[in-house]
Every structure is written in C-alpha cells, then in structure tokens.
Design a protein around this motif. Structure first.
Motif, PDB file in Angstrom:
ATOM      1  N   ALA A  99       0.843  -1.199   0.000  1.00  0.00           N
ATOM      2  CA  ALA A  99       0.000   0.000   0.000  1.00  0.00           C
ATOM      3  C   ALA A  99       0.879   1.250   0.000  1.00  0.00           C
ATOM      4  O   ALA A  99       0.620   2.224  -0.717  1.00  0.00           O
ATOM      5  N   LEU A 102       2.570   1.693  -3.357  1.00  0.00           N
ATOM      6  CA  LEU A 102       1.646   2.184  -4.390  1.00  0.00           C
ATOM      7  C   LEU A 102       1.264   3.634  -4.161  1.00  0.00           C
ATOM      8  O   LEU A 102       1.165   4.422  -5.113  1.00  0.00           O
ATOM      9  N   ASP A 147      -5.897   3.852 -10.959  1.00  0.00           N
ATOM     10  CA  ASP A 147      -6.829   2.728 -10.935  1.00  0.00           C
ATOM     11  C   ASP A 147      -6.651   1.890  -9.666  1.00  0.00           C
ATOM     12  O   ASP A 147      -7.624   1.526  -8.999  1.00  0.00           O
ATOM     13  N   LEU A 148      -5.413   1.625  -9.317  1.00  0.00           N
ATOM     14  CA  LEU A 148      -5.169   0.792  -8.132  1.00  0.00           C
ATOM     15  C   LEU A 148      -5.537   1.516  -6.840  1.00  0.00           C
ATOM     16  O   LEU A 148      -6.083   0.918  -5.910  1.00  0.00           O
ATOM     17  N   ILE A 150      -7.807   3.707  -6.431  1.00  0.00           N
ATOM     18  CA  ILE A 150      -9.269   3.703  -6.307  1.00  0.00           C
ATOM     19  C   ILE A 150      -9.776   2.323  -5.892  1.00  0.00           C
ATOM     20  O   ILE A 150     -10.581   2.183  -4.982  1.00  0.00           O
ATOM     21  N   ARG A 151      -9.253   1.313  -6.532  1.00  0.00           N
ATOM     22  CA  ARG A 151      -9.739  -0.035  -6.207  1.00  0.00           C
ATOM     23  C   ARG A 151      -9.377  -0.441  -4.784  1.00  0.00           C
ATOM     24  O   ARG A 151     -10.166  -1.086  -4.095  1.00  0.00           O
ATOM     25  N   LEU A 152      -8.188  -0.059  -4.350  1.00  0.00           N
ATOM     26  CA  LEU A 152      -7.767  -0.469  -3.009  1.00  0.00           C
ATOM     27  C   LEU A 152      -8.373   0.426  -1.928  1.00  0.00           C
ATOM     28  O   LEU A 152      -8.705  -0.034  -0.837  1.00  0.00           O
ATOM     29  N   ASP A 154     -11.228   1.777  -2.115  1.00  0.00           N
ATOM     30  CA  ASP A 154     -12.623   1.352  -2.062  1.00  0.00           C
ATOM     31  C   ASP A 154     -12.713  -0.171  -2.250  1.00  0.00           C
ATOM     32  O   ASP A 154     -13.509  -0.655  -3.045  1.00  0.00           O
ATOM     33  N   GLY A 155     -11.883  -0.881  -1.518  1.00  0.00           N
ATOM     34  CA  GLY A 155     -11.873  -2.340  -1.624  1.00  0.00           C
ATOM     35  C   GLY A 155     -12.454  -2.966  -0.372  1.00  0.00           C
ATOM     36  O   GLY A 155     -13.663  -2.958  -0.167  1.00  0.00           O
ATOM     37  N   THR A 156     -11.576  -3.478   0.470  1.00  0.00           N
ATOM     38  CA  THR A 156     -12.019  -3.997   1.771  1.00  0.00           C
ATOM     39  C   THR A 156     -11.682  -2.974   2.848  1.00  0.00           C
ATOM     40  O   THR A 156     -10.980  -1.999   2.591  1.00  0.00           O
ATOM     41  N   GLU A 158      -9.727  -3.505   5.277  1.00  0.00           N
ATOM     42  CA  GLU A 158      -8.277  -3.563   5.499  1.00  0.00           C
ATOM     43  C   GLU A 158      -7.517  -2.776   4.439  1.00  0.00           C
ATOM     44  O   GLU A 158      -6.616  -1.999   4.764  1.00  0.00           O
ATOM     45  N   SER A 159      -7.899  -2.960   3.181  1.00  0.00           N
ATOM     46  CA  SER A 159      -7.161  -2.245   2.135  1.00  0.00           C
ATOM     47  C   SER A 159      -7.363  -0.747   2.292  1.00  0.00           C
ATOM     48  O   SER A 159      -6.441   0.043   2.098  1.00  0.00           O
ATOM     49  N   ARG A 162      -5.154   0.478   5.127  1.00  0.00           N
ATOM     50  CA  ARG A 162      -3.742   0.485   4.720  1.00  0.00           C
ATOM     51  C   ARG A 162      -3.440   1.666   3.788  1.00  0.00           C
ATOM     52  O   ARG A 162      -2.408   2.332   3.925  1.00  0.00           O
ATOM     53  N   MET A 163      -4.350   1.905   2.850  1.00  0.00           N
ATOM     54  CA  MET A 163      -4.128   3.002   1.912  1.00  0.00           C
ATOM     55  C   MET A 163      -4.211   4.348   2.632  1.00  0.00           C
ATOM     56  O   MET A 163      -3.449   5.269   2.344  1.00  0.00           O
TER      57      MET A 163
ATOM     58  N   TRP B 310      -4.136  -9.321   1.416  1.00  0.00           N
ATOM     59  CA  TRP B 310      -5.063  -8.182   1.524  1.00  0.00           C
ATOM     60  C   TRP B 310      -5.247  -7.489   0.174  1.00  0.00           C
ATOM     61  O   TRP B 310      -6.341  -7.028  -0.160  1.00  0.00           O
ATOM     62  N   ALA B 314      -8.725  -7.323  -1.785  1.00  0.00           N
ATOM     63  CA  ALA B 314      -9.313  -5.998  -2.021  1.00  0.00           C
ATOM     64  C   ALA B 314      -9.717  -5.836  -3.492  1.00  0.00           C
ATOM     65  O   ALA B 314     -10.764  -5.267  -3.798  1.00  0.00           O
ATOM     66  N   LEU B 315      -8.878  -6.348  -4.386  1.00  0.00           N
ATOM     67  CA  LEU B 315      -9.218  -6.231  -5.804  1.00  0.00           C
ATOM     68  C   LEU B 315     -10.498  -7.006  -6.117  1.00  0.00           C
ATOM     69  O   LEU B 315     -11.357  -6.539  -6.863  1.00  0.00           O
ATOM     70  N   ALA B 317     -12.866  -7.682  -3.912  1.00  0.00           N
ATOM     71  CA  ALA B 317     -13.971  -6.988  -3.237  1.00  0.00           C
ATOM     72  C   ALA B 317     -14.418  -5.784  -4.055  1.00  0.00           C
ATOM     73  O   ALA B 317     -15.610  -5.529  -4.227  1.00  0.00           O
ATOM     74  N   HIS B 318     -13.450  -5.069  -4.599  1.00  0.00           N
ATOM     75  CA  HIS B 318     -13.805  -3.888  -5.380  1.00  0.00           C
ATOM     76  C   HIS B 318     -14.546  -4.278  -6.659  1.00  0.00           C
ATOM     77  O   HIS B 318     -15.524  -3.625  -7.037  1.00  0.00           O
ATOM     78  N   LYS B 321     -18.043  -4.937  -5.749  1.00  0.00           N
ATOM     79  CA  LYS B 321     -18.759  -3.681  -5.499  1.00  0.00           C
ATOM     80  C   LYS B 321     -19.171  -3.026  -6.806  1.00  0.00           C
ATOM     81  O   LYS B 321     -20.279  -2.550  -6.969  1.00  0.00           O
ATOM     82  N   ARG B 322     -18.224  -3.000  -7.731  1.00  0.00           N
ATOM     83  CA  ARG B 322     -18.483  -2.369  -9.023  1.00  0.00           C
ATOM     84  C   ARG B 322     -19.640  -3.067  -9.743  1.00  0.00           C
ATOM     85  O   ARG B 322     -20.512  -2.440 -10.309  1.00  0.00           O
TER      86      ARG B 322
END
Lengths: 256, 330
Positions: A99, A102, A147-148, A150-152, A154-156, A158-159, A162-163, B310, B314-315, B317-318, B321-322
């Motif tokens: 994280a 990135l 892109d990453l 945003i995905r991370l 708005d992921g879990t 935990e992600s 971390r971000m 993780w 997360a990828l 999960a996202h 969501k999408r």
C-alpha cells in the motif's frame, strides 16, 4: 563569475532533480521484483522501473553534457554521495507494505505527468525532447496507479485502512515537488520549466478528485516535508546509495 | 527447462495392442505428430504428467526471480540494471504463460501456487544456490539459461499444443538471456584481475549445479520412457547434458575460463567432451530441501503471497462492489 557562467547551473539542477527522482524511485520499486502480491504486479512494477531507468539515463546524460566535465549518466548515478543527490524526499521513502509503495508511486506519478507535460514546451529543446518521450510513459504510470488507488481505497476495510495510513504518512512529502526555490524561479523566468505554482494547482486539484473517488482523505494542514531537492535528505538515502553504488565503489574504475 | 524428475505414470509403456481404442487413437495421433489440444481426449496419466511438468517449470520461473532479483539493486551500471530487470521480468512473464498453459489442463493457478508454497510441488534445484557476487548473474544467464535452452528447444515440439507454443516464445527470450549472461562474463574476463577471479569463481560454483539441471543419468531416470512415448520429452537427460557441455566448454575457453572439472577434456574419438562424475548425492539433497537456499526461497515466496493477501482480496472486493453498483444502476 565568468567561470560559473559557463555552466548553466539552473539547467544542470533541473536535469539532476528530474533524473534523481527517477533513479531513486526505480531503485526502490525494483526491490519488489519477485516479492509482489501477485505475478502481474511483479511484471508491472518491473515495467515502471524500466521506464524510470530509461528516463534517468536521458536526464543524467543531459546533466553531464551541461556540466561539461565528462561525467556520464553512470558516473552521476553511481559516484555521487547523498548530499549531491537532488531528488525529492518522497521517492526515497522506504518501500513499506505494498500500500505504501503504491501510494508513493501514485503521489509521484500525479506530479510527474503534469510536470512532464509542461516541460514538453520548454524553451530548452533537449529538455522538451526528453519530456516528450517520458510523458507517454508517465501517462501509463498514472493510469495504473490511479486505478489501483481507487480499487484499493474502495476495496475492503483492510485495504482502505492500509491506503489511508500510507496517505497520512506520505502526503506531507507531496508538497516538495511543487515548492519553488530560486532555481525554479529562474527556470520559469527563462521558460525552461513551468512555474511550479501552476503545476501545484493542477497536482492538488487532481489529487483531491482521485482521492475522493478512492474514498481516502488527505490530511489537512500537514506541514510540507522537504529538503531533498536541495540535497538535504532523510537518513534512508545513504543506505539506498550504499547498496546501489556498491560495485562501483568497491572496484573503482572497473568496467562492467 | 526447469523441470527435473517429473513423475510420469511409473508403469511401463504399453504397446498399441494393449491399449483400448481411445488410448490407441490418441497414441496414433501423437505418433503422427499431431498436437494434442486442451479439449481433446487424453489419458489421465498424460494430463497429470503434463500438469506436473508445466507447473514445475512455471514454479521454477517464479522462484528463479529470486536469485537474480538479489542483484537488481546492486547492478553496477544503469544499463546492467535495466537489462537485469527486463530479464527477471521476462521470467515472471514465462511463469504467467506456463501457468496459463497448465490451467488449460484443469488446474487453477491458485492450486498450483498452493502446491508450491506447501512444498508439494518442486521447482528446479538450481535456484537453491545463492548469488554471492555480480559474476553469478553472468554465470546464471550463461549456464543456467544455456542449460534451460538446451532442454526447451526440443520442447517446442512437445505433443501438447499450449506447452509447445509457450516454449516457442520462451526460447526466443531465453537466448537473449543467455547472451546477456555471457556478455557479463566476457566483460569481467576482459577486466581487472579481481573481476576475472570473480568470473572464474562463479563458473566454479555454478558448473556442477548446471549439469545437474538435466536430471539424473539415463540409467537412473525412471520416468523417461512413457514421457518419450507421449512426446512430452524428446531427448534423454544424458544426451542433452552432453550437448550442453560440448557447447559450453569452448565458450569458457574463449574468455579464458576453465571448468572446475579436472576430467573435462576433448575426446577426439567420440567427437565430444568427456567430463567427470557428477555428485548426485548433492543433487538429491537439494531436491529433498537441503540445498543452501531452499528454505529462504520458499520463505520469500510464502511471505510475498501471505503479505499480498489483503491486496488480492481488495481487488476482488472492489470488482464485486463495481458489479453490484452496475446492477443497481440498470
């Protein structure tokens, strides 16, 4: 005064600052090779590192040419000590978790792209030429990290955390890229480089939008941490250079 | 190639008369050099052997990133650094390719990764040796990739289509890798006394492990016959090893290096180089997990996988969501 006038110091500094950002960041991310969370990331990070090394060569070759003392890009990369390095502090931050790596890349790419875009219309042709080539690469880099992020973000849960932690820690370093000093002012007045205040406006506007989409919040009123562009670094840079320069230092003059 | 001692069925090779009609038709096609494609019928043993071999090959590419990756941050020039990164990146790409080829046989990449990390699946013994100096990067490119090419060139004609096609592409890149490795060695040998010593030392350490890459001697190789009948394997271990020695010894001499084998000399009568006895006990120890870096290599891969959980979660999960947002909007 006359001897100093021979070397265009402002232009020399610009080439060093641009090139040193590239090599220090390339050095950091290439350490992930074989250790990334997924094979596709190993490959992607290697790609970015390769682009940055290519750009390093262009900038440091230019620096050597401007200096006119016969130093090659390799001499400048492998035989300068930390105080002579002019990268911004952000790029020398340690890798941390993925994280952190990135987020560091994203904060860099988001500045790098508008900066290179502006440098394409530099009054100095050699600068414009490098920017022309590098901008194409920087565009891909930012596409990927945006892109990453945003995905991370708005992921879990935990992600996200971390971000957010990475952003909290790294955001204070972002400002250095767009904090002008006398050299930047001179470069801007000679139309070699853009006014950093203009790049700063673009940079922070962009960050605001992208981070919002990633559901991340930039820290408010964080003091800007800077110094690297003047050669005042964090303690980490010395170790990075010791590792990178090991062979050139241990076997002086050897050809590889 | 990076697959050693791939278990085949273990049974002796059946004659066409002993086969049932399906299997016979399959063997007839193989004998006629018609490629087998993923959707075609194939004997279970063929499928299993290929999964083992291709996944072992893929794992070797992945673990193989580590010994060379060890020198990326210390490469001596910008060009050397870029070349090395590109090479290691190619290896990751080969891994990806090969995992995809294996997936066509009905095993997932996650399953294969799990088998690697649990120690159930093997990877080439060569990557359990440490890279101690910059010359090791040269030696790996020259010797290890050289040995890999020797093995992989015939695999381009392997009976299984996806593996054969992957090999055609991979071989092109491997020969570039070998050249860059030899180029590093040439440069060192043309350099200072210390550099030349570094090159000789690397050759000394990598020579025997490279010869071991071809696997046990033919008389001890229990799995070859069936693989040969299926055209998964085309040449014997000893044949390929001999070819490698014959190619490599003159290359060493050309740059003023000597193999560490006192028995290595040209045999006029055979038209080939003789070479000494390989210490197979070392090979089997490394395969058992007792090589100098087995533990470190697997730990590094496990750490990368565990620390990255993780990120992968997360990828996913996202993406979900999408998808959900898209459905809601429709």
């Amino acid at each position: 005064m006359k001897a100093a006038a021979k070397i265009d110091m402002a232009l020399f500094e610009l080439a060093l600052r641009m090139g040193d950002n590239d090599i220090v960041l390339a050095q950091r991310i290439s350490a992930w090779c074989g250790h990334a969370p997924i094979l596709e990331e190993d490959i992607a990070l290697a790609n970015v590192a390769l682009d940055l090394i290519g750009q390093t060569k262009l900038w440091l070759d230019l620096a050597g040419e401007i200096e006119g003392a016969g130093r090659s890009a390799d001499d400048l990369a492998f035989l300068r000590d930390a105080r002579a390095y002019k990268n911004a502090l952000l790029v020398e931050r340690p890798n941390g978790d993925f994280a952190y790596t990135l987020m560091r890349q994203f904060l860099f790419d988001a500045w790098h792209l508008p900066m290179l875009r502006a440098l394409k219309s530099s009054s100095e042709q050699r600068v414009a030429d490098i920017a022309e080539k590098a901008e194409k690469e920087a565009r891909y880099h930012l596409e990927r990290t945006e892109d990453l992020i945003i995905r991370l973000g708005d992921g879990t849960q935990e992600s996200h955390s971390r971000m957010q932690a990475a952003l909290d820690d790294l955001y204070p370093f972002a400002g250095e890229f767009v904090a002008p000093d006398a050299i930047d002012d001179e470069l801007a007045s000679r139309k070699i480089a853009p006014a950093l205040s203009e790049i700063g406006a673009l940079y922070f506007d962009y960050l605001e939008t992208a981070l919002a989409e990633a559901t991340l919040k930039a820290p408010v009123d964080a003091p800007v941490r800077k110094g690297g562009r003047k050669g005042l670094h964090s303690e980490e840079l010395g170790y990075l250079l010791a590792e990178m320069q090991f062979l050139q230092r241990a076997y002086p003059g050897a050809k590889w | 190639m990076y697959a050693q001692m791939v278990k085949s069925t273990g049974a002796r090779v059946k004659s066409l008369d002993e086969m049932d009609p399906e299997e016979r038709a399959f063997q007839v096609r193989i004998d006629a050099d018609i490629k087998v494609e993923p959707k075609d019928w194939m004997p279970e043993g063929y499928r299993k052997t290929l999964i083992r071999q291709i996944s072992q090959h893929a794992h070797s590419e992945i673990v193989g990133q580590l010994p060379e990756g060890n020198w990326i941050t210390r490469a001596p020039t910008l060009d050397r650094k870029a070349i090395l990164i590109a090479k290691v990146q190619d290896e990751a790409g080969h891994g990806l390719y090969l995992y995809c080829a294996a997936e066509t046989l009905g095993v997932s990449r996650d399953e294969m990764t799990e088998q690697l990390l649990s120690g159930k699946a093997k990877y080439s013994s060569i990557f359990n040796y440490p890279t101690l100096t910059w010359a090791d990067i040269g030696a790996i490119g020259w010797l290890v990739d050289g040995a890999a090419i020797m093995n992989q060139v015939p695999l381009q004609r392997c009976s299984f289509g996806p593996y054969s096609r992957a090999m055609i592409r991979i071989c092109k890149e491997e020969s570039f890798h070998q050249r860059q490795g030899y180029d590093i060695m040439m440069k060192l040998c043309a350099g200072t006394a210390e550099q030349k010593e570094m090159a000789q030392d690397a050759l000394n350490r990598w020579w025997w492990p490279s010869l071991m890459m071809f696997g046990p001697s033919d008389q001890d190789s229990v799995h070859s016959a069936q693989s040969m009948a299926w055209k998964i394997k085309q040449n014997s271990n000893d044949e390929l090893r001999q070819k490698f020695v014959d190619q490599t010894v003159p290359q060493a001499e050309y740059i003023g290096l000597k193999t560490p084998d006192p028995d290595c000399k040209w045999n006029e009568a055979r038209g080939a180089y003789d070479f000494g006895e390989i210490d197979w006990s070392e090979f089997y120890e490394v395969l058992k997990g007792n090589g100098p870096c087995n533990k470190e290599r697997l730990e590094a891969r496990r750490k990368a996988w565990d620390d990255g959980a993780w990120f992968r979660d997360a990828l996913m999960a996202h993406a979900k969501k999408r998808e959900a947002r898209k459905m809601a909007a429709e």
